[in-house]
Design a protein around this motif. Structure first.
Motif, PDB file in Angstrom:
ATOM      1  N   VAL A 102       0.718  -1.242  -0.057  1.00 44.50           N
ATOM      2  CA  VAL A 102      -0.118  -0.007  -0.009  1.00 44.50           C
ATOM      3  C   VAL A 102       0.830   1.280   0.004  1.00 44.50           C
ATOM      4  N   VAL A 103       1.861   1.131   0.809  1.00 42.60           N
ATOM      5  CA  VAL A 103       2.730   2.454   0.760  1.00 42.60           C
ATOM      6  C   VAL A 103       3.497   2.689  -0.517  1.00 42.60           C
ATOM      7  N   SER A 104       4.013   1.486  -0.981  1.00 46.29           N
ATOM      8  CA  SER A 104       4.670   1.657  -2.382  1.00 46.29           C
ATOM      9  C   SER A 104       3.993   2.157  -3.402  1.00 46.29           C
ATOM     10  N   ASP A 112       9.008   3.313  -4.023  1.00 39.56           N
ATOM     11  CA  ASP A 112       8.272   2.104  -4.656  1.00 39.56           C
ATOM     12  C   ASP A 112       9.134   1.636  -5.367  1.00 39.56           C
ATOM     13  N   THR A 113      10.294   1.904  -5.940  1.00 38.29           N
ATOM     14  CA  THR A 113      11.254   1.414  -6.769  1.00 38.29           C
ATOM     15  C   THR A 113      12.272   0.610  -5.501  1.00 38.29           C
ATOM     16  N   VAL A 114      12.608   0.936  -4.477  1.00 37.03           N
ATOM     17  CA  VAL A 114      13.454   0.284  -3.513  1.00 37.03           C
ATOM     18  C   VAL A 114      12.298  -0.847  -3.062  1.00 37.03           C
ATOM     19  N   VAL A 119      11.151  -6.794  -3.213  1.00 35.47           N
ATOM     20  CA  VAL A 119      10.240  -8.010  -3.679  1.00 35.47           C
ATOM     21  C   VAL A 119      10.610  -8.911  -4.646  1.00 35.47           C
ATOM     22  N   ASP A 120      11.142  -8.375  -5.734  1.00 33.30           N
ATOM     23  CA  ASP A 120      11.606  -8.944  -7.107  1.00 33.30           C
ATOM     24  C   ASP A 120      12.641  -9.904  -6.513  1.00 33.30           C
TER      25      ASP A 120
END
Length: 289
Positions: A102-104, A112-114, A119-120
């Motif tokens: 949600v924050v991302s 979001d990138t970090v 996650v990736d």
């Protein structure tokens, strides 16, 4: 979601006989998870060697194992342990994963990138392999198993929450609320989270099924719940040397895993049909014909 909409969703859900069966099975499983220690007819570690490897009977509904322990009692308590591990680990994944997603999705940018690169990286590893790595580092046990399963399922909830948040944050009601100077926490709690709850509920049901499988796999490998506490995966492992002599030692623990996983998966499918607008429209159209 308004009260009439909730009522309509509930009716659609209950109109599916497969979903009704899955709910009934989950009610039974929940009852076992709560009362297993009280309804088990024998102690889970009561050794009775003279009655070892006895087939199912009136005295021992699921037979006995190589030490004469009652398989039915052990399956009940092992199911309780599996459900406890699954529920706690998925709850951990929901809290952490949804918060990150949600924050991302809401903030975007470098944050979001970090978050998504982390996650990736976690997605690059197979679920069971990552869980094995966590357990190998921290050591086997119930707490470690819960933490390992929770960690490996966190990225799934993060992805689902992020994708849903990105689609909701551009809605007019969010833009209006933001233009009125409403705080970000209020927007997240009042507008974003309630509107992404549907996919998260479905994912939670499906994740509970796979969490049960993951716990059974870790216990089968000796890295999950440790003896003398029974676990379904460990019971199947212990039955390997007695497959031709005592089929019940493997069949009943395996059946318990199968029923629990099937029930959660069927419930997840039913929830998806009701909570997904496209699927719901198709169902309502078929019922109208």
């Amino acid at each position: 979601m308004t009260a009439p909409t909730r009522t309509s969703s509930w009716r659609l859900l209950m109109a599916n006989p497969v979903t009704v069966v899955s709910v009934a099975l989950l009610v039974v499983i929940a009852f076992v998870a709560v009362t297993a220690n009280w309804i088990a007819p024998y102690g889970i570690n009561d050794v009775d060697v003279p009655n070892a490897l006895r087939p199912p009977s009136g005295a021992h509904w699921f037979g006995t194992d190589e030490l004469g322990r009652d398989v039915f009692s052990r399956v009940l308590v092992a199911t309780q342990a599996s459900m406890r591990v699954a529920v706690i680990s998925v709850a951990f994944a929901v809290v952490v994963g949804v918060t990150v997603g949600v924050v991302s999705g809401y903030r975007g940018g470098w944050l979001d990138t970090v978050f998504m690169r982390v996650v990736d990286v976690m997605f690059a590893f197979p679920v069971l392999l990552l869980a094995l790595a966590v357990v190998a580092i921290l050591g086997p046990g119930v707490t470690t198993t819960i933490l390992a399963i929770g960690i490996v399922y966190t990225p799934i909830f993060a992805r689902v929450a992020r994708a849903s948040t990105m689609s909701v944050r551009v809605e007019p009601f969010v833009s209006v609320s933001r233009s009125m100077g409403t705080g970000h926490l209020y927007i997240l709690g009042r507008h974003i989270v309630p509107n992404i709850a549907g996919p998260l509920v479905v994912q939670t049901s499906l994740s509970l099924a796979f969490a049960i499988l993951s716990e059974a796999a870790l216990s089968f490998l000796g890295l999950g719940i440790q003896p003398p506490q029974p676990s379904l995966g460990r019971m199947i492992f212990d039955s390997q040397g007695f497959v031709t002599l005592a089929w019940w030692m493997a069949v009943f623990p395996g059946a318990a895993i199968f029923v629990a996983v099937l029930a959660f998966n069927l419930l997840g499918d039913g929830l998806r049909d009701v909570l997904d607008p496209k699927q719901r429209t198709m169902i309502e159209a078929r019922r109208a014909k």
